[in-house]
Write an enzyme that holds these catalytic residues in place. Structure first.
Site, PDB file in Angstrom:
ATOM      1  N   ASN A  71       0.891  -1.380   0.042  1.00  0.00           N
ATOM      2  CA  ASN A  71      -0.041   0.059  -0.092  1.00  0.00           C
ATOM      3  C   ASN A  71       0.908   1.326  -0.091  1.00  0.00           C
ATOM      4  O   ASN A  71       1.468   1.481   0.918  1.00  0.00           O
ATOM      5  CB  ASN A  71      -0.683  -0.059   1.241  1.00  0.00           C
ATOM      6  CG  ASN A  71      -1.679   1.315   1.320  1.00  0.00           C
ATOM      7  OD1 ASN A  71      -1.922   1.998   0.655  1.00  0.00           O
ATOM      8  ND2 ASN A  71      -2.179   1.457   2.793  1.00  0.00           N
ATOM      9  N   TRP A  72       1.058   1.875  -1.283  1.00  0.00           N
ATOM     10  CA  TRP A  72       1.891   3.149  -1.101  1.00  0.00           C
ATOM     11  C   TRP A  72       1.245   4.234  -0.600  1.00  0.00           C
ATOM     12  O   TRP A  72       2.008   5.379  -0.484  1.00  0.00           O
ATOM     13  CB  TRP A  72       2.120   3.402  -2.689  1.00  0.00           C
ATOM     14  CG  TRP A  72       3.212   2.414  -3.242  1.00  0.00           C
ATOM     15  CD1 TRP A  72       3.767   1.221  -2.762  1.00  0.00           C
ATOM     16  CD2 TRP A  72       3.877   2.740  -4.660  1.00  0.00           C
ATOM     17  NE1 TRP A  72       4.782   0.889  -3.671  1.00  0.00           N
ATOM     18  CE2 TRP A  72       4.730   1.771  -4.611  1.00  0.00           C
ATOM     19  CE3 TRP A  72       3.753   3.535  -5.590  1.00  0.00           C
ATOM     20  CZ2 TRP A  72       5.714   1.340  -5.932  1.00  0.00           C
ATOM     21  CZ3 TRP A  72       4.588   3.519  -6.663  1.00  0.00           C
ATOM     22  CH2 TRP A  72       5.441   2.332  -6.877  1.00  0.00           C
ATOM     23  N   LYS A  73       0.030   4.166   0.043  1.00  0.00           N
ATOM     24  CA  LYS A  73      -0.333   5.381   0.401  1.00  0.00           C
ATOM     25  C   LYS A  73      -0.370   6.708  -0.319  1.00  0.00           C
ATOM     26  O   LYS A  73      -0.375   6.235  -1.468  1.00  0.00           O
ATOM     27  CB  LYS A  73       0.021   5.604   1.872  1.00  0.00           C
ATOM     28  CG  LYS A  73      -0.131   4.297   2.734  1.00  0.00           C
ATOM     29  CD  LYS A  73       0.056   4.503   4.370  1.00  0.00           C
ATOM     30  CE  LYS A  73      -0.020   3.148   4.833  1.00  0.00           C
ATOM     31  NZ  LYS A  73       0.113   3.378   6.401  1.00  0.00           N
TER      32      LYS A  73
ATOM     33  N   HIS B  62      -9.491   0.918   4.959  1.00  0.00           N
ATOM     34  CA  HIS B  62      -8.256   1.008   5.737  1.00  0.00           C
ATOM     35  C   HIS B  62      -8.297   1.899   6.868  1.00  0.00           C
ATOM     36  O   HIS B  62      -8.978   2.963   6.965  1.00  0.00           O
ATOM     37  CB  HIS B  62      -7.070   1.731   4.802  1.00  0.00           C
ATOM     38  CG  HIS B  62      -5.855   1.670   5.225  1.00  0.00           C
ATOM     39  ND1 HIS B  62      -5.376   2.679   6.379  1.00  0.00           N
ATOM     40  CD2 HIS B  62      -4.542   0.736   5.214  1.00  0.00           C
ATOM     41  CE1 HIS B  62      -3.994   2.486   6.618  1.00  0.00           C
ATOM     42  NE2 HIS B  62      -3.737   1.258   5.999  1.00  0.00           N
TER      43      HIS B  62
ATOM     44  N   GLU C 122      -6.791   4.311   8.081  1.00  0.00           N
ATOM     45  CA  GLU C 122      -6.430   5.867   7.736  1.00  0.00           C
ATOM     46  C   GLU C 122      -7.727   6.419   7.345  1.00  0.00           C
ATOM     47  O   GLU C 122      -8.067   7.616   7.784  1.00  0.00           O
ATOM     48  CB  GLU C 122      -5.505   6.141   6.867  1.00  0.00           C
ATOM     49  CG  GLU C 122      -3.914   6.004   7.655  1.00  0.00           C
ATOM     50  CD  GLU C 122      -2.914   5.299   6.998  1.00  0.00           C
ATOM     51  OE1 GLU C 122      -2.675   5.433   5.887  1.00  0.00           O
ATOM     52  OE2 GLU C 122      -1.951   4.605   7.511  1.00  0.00           O
TER      53      GLU C 122
ATOM     54  N   GLU D 194      -5.279  -5.436  10.510  1.00  0.00           N
ATOM     55  CA  GLU D 194      -4.176  -4.367  10.868  1.00  0.00           C
ATOM     56  C   GLU D 194      -4.494  -3.686  12.147  1.00  0.00           C
ATOM     57  O   GLU D 194      -5.234  -2.795  12.239  1.00  0.00           O
ATOM     58  CB  GLU D 194      -4.208  -3.294   9.667  1.00  0.00           C
ATOM     59  CG  GLU D 194      -3.826  -3.714   8.134  1.00  0.00           C
ATOM     60  CD  GLU D 194      -3.158  -2.789   7.164  1.00  0.00           C
ATOM     61  OE1 GLU D 194      -2.281  -2.986   7.101  1.00  0.00           O
ATOM     62  OE2 GLU D 194      -3.932  -2.020   7.081  1.00  0.00           O
TER      63      GLU D 194
ATOM     64  N   GLY E 288       2.582   2.364  10.936  1.00  0.00           N
ATOM     65  CA  GLY E 288       3.263   3.178  10.437  1.00  0.00           C
ATOM     66  C   GLY E 288       4.364   3.329  11.700  1.00  0.00           C
ATOM     67  O   GLY E 288       4.954   4.574  11.795  1.00  0.00           O
TER      68      GLY E 288
ATOM     69  N   SER F 163       3.450  -2.644  10.347  1.00  0.00           N
ATOM     70  CA  SER F 163       4.914  -2.477  10.721  1.00  0.00           C
ATOM     71  C   SER F 163       5.328  -3.843  10.339  1.00  0.00           C
ATOM     72  O   SER F 163       6.530  -4.274  10.665  1.00  0.00           O
ATOM     73  CB  SER F 163       5.310  -2.330  12.131  1.00  0.00           C
ATOM     74  OG  SER F 163       4.828  -0.885  12.377  1.00  0.00           O
TER      75      SER F 163
ATOM     76  N   GLY G  93       2.826  -1.370   4.099  1.00  0.00           N
ATOM     77  CA  GLY G  93       2.710   0.024   3.790  1.00  0.00           C
ATOM     78  C   GLY G  93       4.316   0.648   3.462  1.00  0.00           C
ATOM     79  O   GLY G  93       4.874   0.422   2.338  1.00  0.00           O
TER      80      GLY G  93
END
Ligand code: PGA
Length: 252
Positions: free
Chosen positions: A11-13, A98, A100, A166, A172, A211, A232
């Site tokens: 996931n490149w965000k 997700h 976020e 997750e 992160g 992570s 990530g």
């Protein structure tokens, strides 16, 4: 029971530019023949999905997206991108729910389920994310929170979905749950899927995310019930991401 092919998703965000799409070819090269045994997926920002899919043509790397509209049909919805458009651009998966987006965009289980339904209607695969906060874990509410998310975010006709566990407090940073804790939650998710989808649940993959990096991927992949990872930061560079993919026991 048919073995589930491991899926390792990046996931490149909101990171990367067109020049970073060169990482896709570099990844395919590093992964080599292991790409037949472990499915590698990169989810760039939606602006790059089509170019990424071009770069991945003929290579053992699939391309996906990070989000989509909850509305399946075309319509007057400025700024929205539908699952059908992402599929047309070459996406084979879409991450939905997700943490976020649940936190920053206030996405609810209901909305996440609608998005997953839109992804399935487009003929591609949703990766439905679930996970508890640190406070929820400390309060002993993991089973309740995760059970409710899996029941309410995964559509009734969702046996084609992938689930990503997750823990929010692990994304992160540099913390992960213990291997035993990861195993417990994966077993819990599997039991909810069994209850909801019966025999079809056997084919559903459950990924761990939060992570994951080249140093801890190998041990996480040994946990019973972990069918791959959602990664990530460590998915941005082919060197790190390929090391994670090659750390999977199925890769060798
Ligand atoms: P991380 O992110 O690997 O950087 O912790 C995982 C994710 O948010 O999917």
């Amino acid at each position: 029971m048919a073995a589930r092919k491991p899926l390792i998703a990046g996931n490149w965000k909101m990171f990367g530019r067109a020049t970073d799409l060169g990482e896709i070819a570099a990844l395919a090269e590093r992964v080599g023949a292991a790409g037949d045994k472990v499915e590698a997926l990169i989810c760039p920002p939606s602006a790059y999905v089509q170019s990424a899919a071009w770069q991945a043509r003929g290579k053992a790397v699939a391309i996906g997206a990070q989000d989509c509209s909850a509305v399946a049909e075309d319509g007057a919805r400025t700024g929205e991108v539908s699952a059908a458009m992402l599929a047309d651009a070459g996406a084979r998966y879409v991450i939905v729910g997700h943490s976020e987006r649940r936190t920053l965009q206030g996405e609810t289980d209901d909305l996440v389920r609608q998005k997953a339904e839109a992804v399935l209607a487009a003929g591609i695969t949703p990766i439905v994310c679930v996970g508890e906060t640190r406070a929820e874990r400390d309060a002993g509410r993991v089973a309740k929170v995760i059970g409710a998310q899996v029941r309410n975010s995964v559509p009734t006709a969702g046996a084609g979905a992938v689930i990503a566990y997750e823990p929010v407090w692990c994304i992160g940073g540099d913390r992960t749950p213990t291997l035993a804790e990861i195993g417990e939650v994966h077993a819990l998710i599997r039991s909810v899927l069994n209850e909801r989808f019966g025999a079809e649940a056997n084919g559903m993959r459950i990924l761990y995310g939060g992570s994951v990096g080249p140093k801890n991927a190998g041990e996480i992949f040994t946990v019973d019930g972990v069918d791959g990872a959602l990664v990530g930061r460590a998915s941005l560079k082919a060197a790190d991401f390929s090391a994670i993919i090659l750390a999977h026991p199925a890769a060798s």
